[in-house]
Design an enzyme around this catalytic site. Structure first.
Site, PDB file in Angstrom:
ATOM      1  N   LYS A  70      40.076  38.839  30.303  1.00 17.80           N
ATOM      2  CA  LYS A  70      41.086  37.844  30.294  1.00 17.80           C
ATOM      3  C   LYS A  70      40.745  37.517  28.874  1.00 17.80           C
ATOM      4  O   LYS A  70      39.605  37.240  28.560  1.00 17.80           O
ATOM      5  CB  LYS A  70      41.129  36.840  31.085  1.00 17.80           C
ATOM      6  N   TYR A  96      49.364  34.527  34.381  1.00 12.69           N
ATOM      7  CA  TYR A  96      50.013  35.948  34.739  1.00 12.69           C
ATOM      8  C   TYR A  96      51.113  36.241  33.787  1.00 12.69           C
ATOM      9  O   TYR A  96      52.088  35.269  33.584  1.00 12.69           O
ATOM     10  CB  TYR A  96      50.303  36.252  35.954  1.00 12.69           C
ATOM     11  N   HIS A 134      48.373  41.884  36.781  1.00 12.85           N
ATOM     12  CA  HIS A 134      47.015  41.101  36.454  1.00 12.85           C
ATOM     13  C   HIS A 134      47.239  39.918  35.404  1.00 12.85           C
ATOM     14  O   HIS A 134      47.801  39.981  34.855  1.00 12.85           O
ATOM     15  CB  HIS A 134      45.971  42.029  35.909  1.00 12.85           C
TER      16      HIS A 134
END
Lengths: 487, 317
Positions: B283, B244, B252
């Protein structure tokens, strides 16, 4: 948001009435899993009585006034820091809320709290783990309750009936480490470290009448007898490695407490609670019955090395045809396997019961689930042998939909396959996140679709959608089966 | 923000190779100053029938414990040995500890009494409807005594000051239908969250501090931690760490990180799996490891390992 299904926001809602465990609705395992994957805070808060922030006045709320559910997680999360004060403030509010909520100290009035004393060595000398369910795991029972109070003891703690009466604490309930730790976490149990021997707390019966052994209670009152222990102390006393006496591994404890939080009742697994395997006569009877009902044996016969599997000829039914076609032996579940007992992590750890009225810990019903707990970080995917041993350690539990008159119906086939002949749940614990996987012994070879092709349409008396189909085929075989309800 | 220098070291409690922190002040301190948030694993005493929101303690990853030890902000104590020994050895700390417990319970009792009195006054004053009263009573029977907050910190003074922040009676009354019956004459009971005063002083030089066994991906963890990233266990995303950019309360995660040895072969399948999954959950897939051999920086120290990390993004899917 939907993609990021991890929620590290561990801060709880501030003001929630304590649920009465007896009133907790039991969720399905599936539901529990779904909840776990995406803890939607707003949904959670709104499901509570009165919603999160500003509930009605009649609600029983905790005095954490500065924390509202909105501040714990206000709005959506951001992608990255953009250095604004707005963002900083939002984060600070969340952190303060978290701090406030978690600063709670468990305080209770004496009349709704249980007091437990830690006596790890009391049953340590017991050689047997007990043959009767009452005395099970007595060596692991390390906390004795002064008195059983409340709903929680409905499924926790046991009085060791087999114990001789001159042992102090023989008539008290003794807790297993996971039970004690869970109760401490809830705030239902005040754990004490005794200063003296157990006789100080529970005087032997012959001394009760006399005023003997009156322990001096100084200015500290009860505290002279023993030190009240903290949550930290409870963790250090009860969390241990696999096989430590009087301790429980963290992953087992987490599975235990999660199931208990969800509303299930949990007891340590023991083969004593399992029904005995079906007796031999029964299997013999089943075997005879199967001989009568299907003259062709299930084992594939030897086939000629060459030539067609089905020789040209006159066939009056489908069954012999399919028997000729079956080349590969199929798994057939047996009620009395001779696999060795499971070892290592893949062993049934807990029996889990749905909450039901009339549940008593002294007379446990058959468990609804059997759960083996493994650690995701140290355990590999089970080998076939491990899985087999685990499954065979569970009782024979064939799908009961089979035993309907007129043979198995196709509608229930998937149900039967899903149910399996034995089943067990493996709880994979990954740092506190638990995934529950169900394994069952399925036998596809037991569902013979071709038998249905030969069935007389009228015989079953069951109305199924395949009925007309059956009738149609039957006609092809020399008009044996008629259309309609048989003549 | 608290200053890093004056603060006593964070006590990491080790039991059966797991690392816990019990003190909420320590937890928040690590969160604010050392970008370590970790996972809360305890049942919430205020809401014990749910699993979505968890309470103390936090369970640290071994990597986190090791980083904190190396930064000299924390020490690890094998509590399964040390803690019971400390309880068993009666000493002057007992006195202190019991005083803390007594302070908290009497505070709780007093605050309960005050609430009850204000409530009585309220009802007498306003003449609340009977219906409501009955409802309140029902609620309070189910839960007699949970409307008290007390500080977990060892000193009673903090606990008292916290009580000063209780809201004005009016709002408290509407929100806290507390016990209507008389407070029990017996003393209240309390379970503290930490055994702080019992465990001070910290184990001295003669007591060896517990060691930490870190996994092979530790260098990558230490590197990212040093860069200010927050990390959570990443097994749910099929990686070592979920990375993070800031406090996960607010942000997020950006990366799913997996550590590799510098000369370790990485199969294409691993890249595809990680890359695709990462793209799916918005991601980047991040791999990294400690540089070995000739490429290694000469000035590498134990504190600052020479680690390089690469992020892999899927161009199209």
């Amino acid at each position: 948001m939907a993609y990021d299904d991890e929620d590290p926001t561990a801060a709880p809602p501030p003001a929630i009435a304590r649920d009465d465990p007896s009133k907790v609705a039991i969720e399905d395992v599936e539901d529990a899993e779904a909840d776990e994957a995406i803890p939607d805070f707003r949904k959670f808060a709104s499901s509570l009585p009165g919603g999160g922030a500003s509930g009605g006045g009649a609600l029983n709320k905790k005095a954490t006034p500065h924390v509202s559910s909105k501040t714990v997680r206000r709005g959506e999360k951001d992608f990255e820091s953009h250095g604004t004060r707005l963002q900083e403030n939002a984060l600070e509010t969340s952190r303060t809320a978290m701090h406030d909520v978690l600063s709670y100290t468990r305080t209770r009035t004496p009349d709704n709290t249980m007091t437990g004393w830690y006596f790890p060595e009391h049953w340590a000398q017991e050689t047997s783990e007990g043959e009767k369910p009452e005395g099970l795991w007595r060596r692991d029972r390390v906390v004795v309750l002064e008195a059983e109070k409340g709903q929680m003891t409905r499924s926790m703690g046991r009085v060791l009936r087999g114990a001789p009466k001159n042992v102090p604490g023989w008539d008290k309930a003794w807790l297993l480490p996971e039970e004690a730790l869970y109760l401490v976490e809830r705030g239902d149990l005040m754990l004490r470290w005794p200063r003296g021997p157990i006789e100080d707390i529970f005087p032997p019966p012959e001394e009760v009448d006399g005023v003997k052994r009156e322990v001096a209670r100084g200015e500290d009152g009860d505290y002279e007898l023993g030190l009240p222990l903290s949550l930290q102390a409870a963790y250090s006393l009860f969390i241990g490695n696999e096989g430590d006496r009087g301790k429980v591994t963290l992953e087992k404890f987490q599975v235990y407490s999660q199931l208990r939080r969800t509303g299930y009742l949990v007891s340590r697994a023991s083969p004593l609670f399992d029904p005995p395997p079906p007796s031999d006569t029964q299997t013999l009877w089943q075997r005879l019955f199967s001989l009568i009902s299907s003259p062709k044996s299930d084992t594939p016969k030897s086939h000629p090395p060459m030539g067609p599997l089905i020789k040209p000829g006159l066939y009056r039914s489908y069954e012999p045809l399919y028997h000729h076609l079956s080349l590969i032996p199929r798994h057939k579940p047996t009620p009395t396997p001779n696999t060795p007992a499971p070892e290592g992590p893949f062993t049934v750890t807990y029996h889990v019961f749905k909450s039901r009225p009339g549940f008593t810990k002294t007379n446990l019903p058959l468990p609804d689930f059997r759960i083996a707990v493994v650690n995701a970080r140290t355990t590999d995917v089970p080998s076939l042998a491990e899985m087999e041993a685990l499954l065979d350690s569970t009782p024979w539990d064939p799908p009961n939909a089979r035993s309907g008159a007129g043979g198995p119906s196709i509608g229930h086939m998937y149900q039967r396959l899903k149910h399996g002949w034995r089943n067990v749940i493996v709880a994979v614990n990954d740092n506190g996140m638990v995934s529950y996987l169900e394994f069952m012994e399925s036998a596809f070879g037991e569902e013979k679709l071709f038998e249905r092709f030969d069935a007389k349409p009228g015989a079953g008396g069951k109305k199924s959608s395949g009925r007309n189909l059956k009738g149609g085929r039957g006609r092809g075989r020399g008009g044996r089966g008629g259309r309609g309800r048989g003549k | 923000m608290t200053s890093t220098t004056s603060r006593p070291h964070v006590r990491i409690s080790k039991a059966a190779n797991r690392y816990f922190v019990f003190d909420i002040d320590d937890v928040m301190y690590l969160r604010r100053n050392h970008n370590i948030c970790s996972v809360f694993v305890g049942t919430m005493p205020q809401a014990p029938q749910q699993s979505a929101f968890m309470g103390l303690p936090i369970e640290l990853m071994a990597e986190e414990a090791q980083v904190l030890v190396e930064k000299e902000v924390a020490y690890v104590v094998d509590d399964s040995k040390y803690h019971p020994a400390r309880i068993a050895a009666a000493g002057p700390q007992d006195r202190q500890y019991i005083d803390v417990v007594k302070g908290i319970t009497s505070d709780a009792q007093r605050s309960m009494r005050e609430t009850t009195e204000t409530r009585k006054a309220m009802f007498a004053h306003k003449g609340a409807s009977k219906k409501k009263e009955r409802k309140d009573k029902k609620a309070s029977d189910a839960q007699t005594s949970e409307d008290v907050t007390a500080a977990p910190s060892a000193d009673t003074e903090a606990a008292t000051s916290l009580f000063d922040t209780t809201p004005e009676p009016a709002s408290a009354t509407t929100k806290n239908p507390s016990v209507t019956r008389e407070a029990a004459p017996e003393a209240w009971l309390a379970t503290l969250t930490t055994s702080d005063s019992l465990l001070t002083p910290a184990p001295g030089q003669d007591e060896p501090l517990a060691s930490v066994d870190v996994p092979a991906s530790y260098p990558l963890y230490a590197h990212l931690q040093d860069k200010g990233y927050f990390m959570m266990p990443g097994l749910r995303f099929g990686c070592n760490y979920n990375v993070y950019p800031g406090d996960p309360l607010r942000f997020h995660s950006h990366f799913q990180a997996t550590g590799f040895q510098w000369n370790e072969d990485i199969t294409l399948l691993d890249l595809v799996t990680g890359g695709r999954l990462g793209t799916n959950v918005k991601k980047s897939f991040l791999i990294g490891g400690r540089v070995e051999g000739e490429e290694q920086r000469k000035d590498e120290t134990e504190a600052a390992l020479d680690v390089r990390a690469f992020s892999i993004e899927w161009a199209a899917m």
